[in-house]
Design an enzyme around this catalytic site. Structure first.
Site, PDB file in Angstrom:
ATOM      1  N   LYS A  22       3.111  -4.959  36.274  1.00  0.00           N
ATOM      2  CA  LYS A  22       2.332  -5.161  37.504  1.00  0.00           C
ATOM      3  C   LYS A  22       0.930  -5.694  37.188  1.00  0.00           C
ATOM      4  O   LYS A  22       0.514  -6.707  37.749  1.00  0.00           O
ATOM      5  CB  LYS A  22       2.212  -3.836  38.260  1.00  0.00           C
ATOM      6  CG  LYS A  22       1.146  -3.825  39.324  1.00  0.00           C
ATOM      7  CD  LYS A  22       0.926  -2.437  39.866  1.00  0.00           C
ATOM      8  CE  LYS A  22      -0.321  -2.311  40.691  1.00  0.00           C
ATOM      9  NZ  LYS A  22      -1.564  -2.246  39.920  1.00  0.00           N
ATOM     10  N   ASN A  23       0.211  -5.029  36.282  1.00  0.00           N
ATOM     11  CA  ASN A  23      -1.187  -5.398  36.074  1.00  0.00           C
ATOM     12  C   ASN A  23      -1.364  -6.750  35.401  1.00  0.00           C
ATOM     13  O   ASN A  23      -2.457  -7.312  35.409  1.00  0.00           O
ATOM     14  CB  ASN A  23      -1.925  -4.298  35.293  1.00  0.00           C
ATOM     15  CG  ASN A  23      -2.220  -3.104  36.188  1.00  0.00           C
ATOM     16  OD1 ASN A  23      -2.023  -3.161  37.397  1.00  0.00           O
ATOM     17  ND2 ASN A  23      -2.676  -2.018  35.583  1.00  0.00           N
ATOM     18  N   CYS A 117      -6.090   1.538  44.877  1.00  0.00           N
ATOM     19  CA  CYS A 117      -5.976   3.003  44.884  1.00  0.00           C
ATOM     20  C   CYS A 117      -7.362   3.644  44.888  1.00  0.00           C
ATOM     21  O   CYS A 117      -8.272   3.186  44.204  1.00  0.00           O
ATOM     22  CB  CYS A 117      -5.209   3.474  43.652  1.00  0.00           C
ATOM     23  SG  CYS A 117      -3.463   3.061  43.722  1.00  0.00           S
ATOM     24  N   ARG A 122     -15.058   2.626  41.677  1.00  0.00           N
ATOM     25  CA  ARG A 122     -14.545   1.319  41.287  1.00  0.00           C
ATOM     26  C   ARG A 122     -15.434   0.127  41.681  1.00  0.00           C
ATOM     27  O   ARG A 122     -15.008  -0.778  42.415  1.00  0.00           O
ATOM     28  CB  ARG A 122     -13.121   1.111  41.822  1.00  0.00           C
ATOM     29  CG  ARG A 122     -12.178   2.239  41.439  1.00  0.00           C
ATOM     30  CD  ARG A 122     -10.750   1.954  41.801  1.00  0.00           C
ATOM     31  NE  ARG A 122     -10.056   1.202  40.774  1.00  0.00           N
ATOM     32  CZ  ARG A 122      -8.776   0.842  40.844  1.00  0.00           C
ATOM     33  NH1 ARG A 122      -8.072   1.173  41.905  1.00  0.00           N
ATOM     34  NH2 ARG A 122      -8.205   0.171  39.883  1.00  0.00           N
ATOM     35  N   ASP A 305      -3.784   5.245  33.381  1.00  0.00           N
ATOM     36  CA  ASP A 305      -2.623   5.084  34.269  1.00  0.00           C
ATOM     37  C   ASP A 305      -1.458   5.997  33.888  1.00  0.00           C
ATOM     38  O   ASP A 305      -0.518   6.148  34.675  1.00  0.00           O
ATOM     39  CB  ASP A 305      -2.134   3.624  34.238  1.00  0.00           C
ATOM     40  CG  ASP A 305      -2.998   2.714  35.102  1.00  0.00           C
ATOM     41  OD1 ASP A 305      -3.869   3.234  35.822  1.00  0.00           O
ATOM     42  OD2 ASP A 305      -2.802   1.496  35.054  1.00  0.00           O
ATOM     43  N   ARG A 397       4.156  -0.218  45.545  1.00  0.00           N
ATOM     44  CA  ARG A 397       3.210  -1.254  45.106  1.00  0.00           C
ATOM     45  C   ARG A 397       3.403  -1.578  43.639  1.00  0.00           C
ATOM     46  O   ARG A 397       3.047  -2.668  43.194  1.00  0.00           O
ATOM     47  CB  ARG A 397       1.765  -0.769  45.323  1.00  0.00           C
ATOM     48  CG  ARG A 397       1.311  -0.858  46.766  1.00  0.00           C
ATOM     49  CD  ARG A 397      -0.174  -0.658  46.869  1.00  0.00           C
ATOM     50  NE  ARG A 397      -0.833  -1.301  45.746  1.00  0.00           N
ATOM     51  CZ  ARG A 397      -1.975  -0.924  45.219  1.00  0.00           C
ATOM     52  NH1 ARG A 397      -2.617   0.097  45.718  1.00  0.00           N
ATOM     53  NH2 ARG A 397      -2.492  -1.559  44.199  1.00  0.00           N
TER      54      ARG A 397
HETATM   55  C1  UD1 Z   1      -7.368  -1.915  35.866  1.00  0.00           C
HETATM   56  C2  UD1 Z   1      -5.971  -1.632  36.343  1.00  0.00           C
HETATM   57  C3  UD1 Z   1      -5.776  -0.141  36.581  1.00  0.00           C
HETATM   58  C4  UD1 Z   1      -6.178   0.655  35.357  1.00  0.00           C
HETATM   59  C5  UD1 Z   1      -7.556   0.256  34.863  1.00  0.00           C
HETATM   60  C6  UD1 Z   1      -7.929   0.903  33.536  1.00  0.00           C
HETATM   61  C7  UD1 Z   1      -5.384  -3.658  37.523  1.00  0.00           C
HETATM   62  C8  UD1 Z   1      -5.144  -4.327  38.831  1.00  0.00           C
HETATM   63  N1  UD1 Z   1      -5.750  -2.380  37.573  1.00  0.00           N
HETATM   64  O1  UD1 Z   1      -8.237  -1.518  36.927  1.00  0.00           O
HETATM   65  O2  UD1 Z   1      -4.414   0.089  36.888  1.00  0.00           O
HETATM   66  O3  UD1 Z   1      -6.178   2.016  35.685  1.00  0.00           O
HETATM   67  O4  UD1 Z   1      -7.636  -1.172  34.672  1.00  0.00           O
HETATM   68  O5  UD1 Z   1      -6.978   0.607  32.584  1.00  0.00           O
HETATM   69  O6  UD1 Z   1      -5.215  -4.249  36.472  1.00  0.00           O
HETATM   70  N2  UD1 Z   1     -16.265  -0.567  36.153  1.00  0.00           N
HETATM   71  C9  UD1 Z   1     -17.584  -0.729  36.546  1.00  0.00           C
HETATM   72  N3  UD1 Z   1     -17.972  -1.970  36.994  1.00  0.00           N
HETATM   73  C10 UD1 Z   1     -17.130  -3.026  37.036  1.00  0.00           C
HETATM   74  C11 UD1 Z   1     -15.790  -2.850  36.630  1.00  0.00           C
HETATM   75  C12 UD1 Z   1     -15.392  -1.604  36.185  1.00  0.00           C
HETATM   76  O7  UD1 Z   1     -18.372   0.213  36.530  1.00  0.00           O
HETATM   77  O8  UD1 Z   1     -17.553  -4.115  37.449  1.00  0.00           O
HETATM   78  C13 UD1 Z   1     -15.806   0.754  35.679  1.00  0.00           C
HETATM   79  C14 UD1 Z   1     -14.743   1.359  36.616  1.00  0.00           C
HETATM   80  O9  UD1 Z   1     -15.335   2.044  37.698  1.00  0.00           O
HETATM   81  C15 UD1 Z   1     -14.014   2.279  35.658  1.00  0.00           C
HETATM   82  C16 UD1 Z   1     -14.063   1.505  34.332  1.00  0.00           C
HETATM   83  O10 UD1 Z   1     -15.119   0.572  34.455  1.00  0.00           O
HETATM   84  O11 UD1 Z   1     -14.718   3.490  35.515  1.00  0.00           O
HETATM   85  C17 UD1 Z   1     -12.787   0.774  33.969  1.00  0.00           C
HETATM   86  O12 UD1 Z   1     -12.392  -0.024  35.059  1.00  0.00           O
HETATM   87  P1  UD1 Z   1     -11.533  -1.354  34.904  1.00  0.00           P
HETATM   88  O13 UD1 Z   1     -10.990  -1.453  33.516  1.00  0.00           O
HETATM   89  O14 UD1 Z   1     -12.324  -2.486  35.447  1.00  0.00           O
HETATM   90  O15 UD1 Z   1     -10.354  -1.055  35.887  1.00  0.00           O
HETATM   91  P2  UD1 Z   1      -9.750  -1.996  36.970  1.00  0.00           P
HETATM   92  O16 UD1 Z   1      -9.794  -3.421  36.501  1.00  0.00           O
HETATM   93  O17 UD1 Z   1     -10.293  -1.631  38.299  1.00  0.00           O
END
Ligand code: UD1
Length: 418
Positions: A22-23, A117, A122, A305, A397
């Site tokens: 999915k990701n 989610c 986030r 995850d 999803r």
């Molecule tokens: C992606 C995955 C999700 C997984 C996560 C961590 C997708 C669609 N989703 O989510 O399933 O759980 O990686 O492996 O691929 N953060 C910030 N600022 C930012 C971006 C991130 O502070 O601009 C923080 C987030 O709040 C979190 C951490 O960084 O605490 C990691 O987030 P991130 O790796 O970006 O997760 P997602 O891309 O949202």
């Protein structure tokens, strides 16, 4: 709303084939926009997040054609770069990849903040800062972000957090930028590598994906390519844990064992009987499970995850297990539902303590997010009697044909729309 009804307590045996990740797929579809010809994407999971992305692509006038059960052609030559509004973006987190892709191709993106989610705050500040480093202007108007650039110019970007989303989004924006972009403290997840390989197959010049430092040399034109989505390591983990609890023999096939290393080590520590082959794992529940400790970390650490899924396994292990969640602040909603089913669980800030083994009883429970839902499906499969899982839409999803796959293994499971 969809609900799942599961009559638990049955042995589940046989073979389950893992679908595309999915990701990875949810980033490849927006990334297809960058191609100046057309792309063919294989091993695409049949999940509702892909349906949501396809609706956005079609709205932008891309040609999306399903070529077989799990492959799509996407032609983005005649795209209209229109605003992507909240009603489209709130359906999934990955809608944020349209920001990087549209900016990279047209130097302009007007996209509302993403949904997804509710597992924490986030933010997407790192994505936006990355776009700014490339020379873009980022304006926020209400719930939408307008990103514009006269010219995108490669630069050095250090990510404060090794974010998967930010790493991929910046790659998308930088792939056609002038000069060289370097992303330091980049995420190393296999999905990041899969997207980089997709772009490279189109003619991009990306090196270092899978390490902390990714280098992107901008190119002007991206050509047609065929690319395969990697197997879903989280779906694989889910079925492996089902096997550890309920199978005399379960084969989980179409996997990349290296992507599951952190999980495999934990399961072996818990006493799970596993045999690992090139692209499959055989698992049985013949051993008693022992308690363990898990701390979520970025790849190659234990994935956030998978923690909500291993929580269910911990309810059946002898002793006190502990989960420490370090990535998202609100990812324990499943533990409260497990408690309703009879699990002995204490939550103290970002730590969950699970004492086992406890017999789980059937209940009326709710999936609060995708992976919480997966953990609850496993709990319902163990519990004697019929469990109802509300908000099953979350689970659909991310899990292709979950009802059919589990039925084939011997589960009694129904999906009902109410
Ligand atoms: C992606 C995955 C999700 C997984 C996560 C961590 C997708 C669609 N989703 O989510 O399933 O759980 O990686 O492996 O691929 N953060 C910030 N600022 C930012 C971006 C991130 O502070 O601009 C923080 C987030 O709040 C979190 C951490 O960084 O605490 C990691 O987030 P991130 O790796 O970006 O997760 P997602 O891309 O949202």
């Amino acid at each position: 709303m969809k609900i799942l009804k599961i009559d638990g307590g049955r042995k589940l045996n046989g073979t389950v084939k893992i679908s595309g990740a999915k990701n990875s797929a949810v980033a490849l579809f927006p990334a297809a926009i960058l191609c100046d010809e057309n792309v063919h994407i294989l091993n695409v999971p049949n999940i509702s997040d892909i349906d949501s992305l396809n609706s956005i692509l079609k709205y932008l006038n891309a040609k999306v054609e399903k070529k077989s059960q799990d492959s799509f052609y996407i032609a983005s030559c005649n795209i209209e770069n229109k605003e992507i509004t909240e009603d489209m973006t709130r359906k999934l987190r990955a809608s944020y990849y349209f920001m990087g892709a549209l900016l990279g191709k047209y130097k302009k993106a007007e996209v509302s903040f993403p949904g997804g989610c509710t597992i924490g705050s986030r933010p997407i500040d790192l994505h936006l800062k990355g776009f700014e480093s490339l020379g873009a202007k980022v304006e926020q108007k209400g719930n939408k972000v307008i990103i514009t650039a006269d010219e995108l110019i490669g630069s050095n970007i250090y990510l404060d957090i090794a974010s998967v989303g930010a790493t991929i989004n910046i790659m998308l924006a930088a792939v056609k930028a002038k000069g060289v972009t370097i992303i330091d403290n980049a995420a190393r997840e296999p999905e990041v590598v899969n997207i980089a390989m997709f772009l490279n197959s189109m003619g991009a010049k990306i090196t270092g994906a899978g390490t902390n430092t990714i280098k992107i040399k901008g190119v002007q034109y991206l050509k047609s390519c065929t690319h395969e989505v990697i197997p879903d390591r989280i779906e694989a983990a889910t079925y492996i844990m089902i096997g550890a609890l309920l199978s005399e023999n379960l084969t989980v096939e179409n996997i990349i064992p290296e992507h599951l290393e952190a999980l495999i080590q934990k399961l072996l520590e818990m006493g799970v009987d596993l045999k690992i082959d090139d692209d499959k794992i055989y698992v049985t529940n013949k051993n008693k499970l022992k308690a363990t400790k898990v701390t979520t970390l970025v790849y190659p650490g234990f994935p956030t995850d998978m923690q909500q899924i291993i929580a269910t396994l911990m309810t059946q292990a002898t002793g006190e297990s502990k989960i420490e969640e370090t990535i998202f602040e609100n990812r324990f909603q499943n533990l409260y539902e497990l408690r309703k089913m009879g699990a002995n669980i204490k939550v103290v800030s970002n730590k969950g303590y699970i004492k086992g083994p406890t017999k789980l009883k059937s209940e009326d429970i709710t999936a609060t997010d995708l992976r919480a839902g997966a953990g609850l499906v496993i709990a319902a499969l163990i519990a004697e009697g019929e469990t109802t899982i509300n908000n099953a839409d979350y689970i659909l999803r991310g899990y292709e044909n979950i009802v059919e796959k589990l039925e084939k293994l011997g589960a009694k499971i129904k999906l009902i729309e109410i």
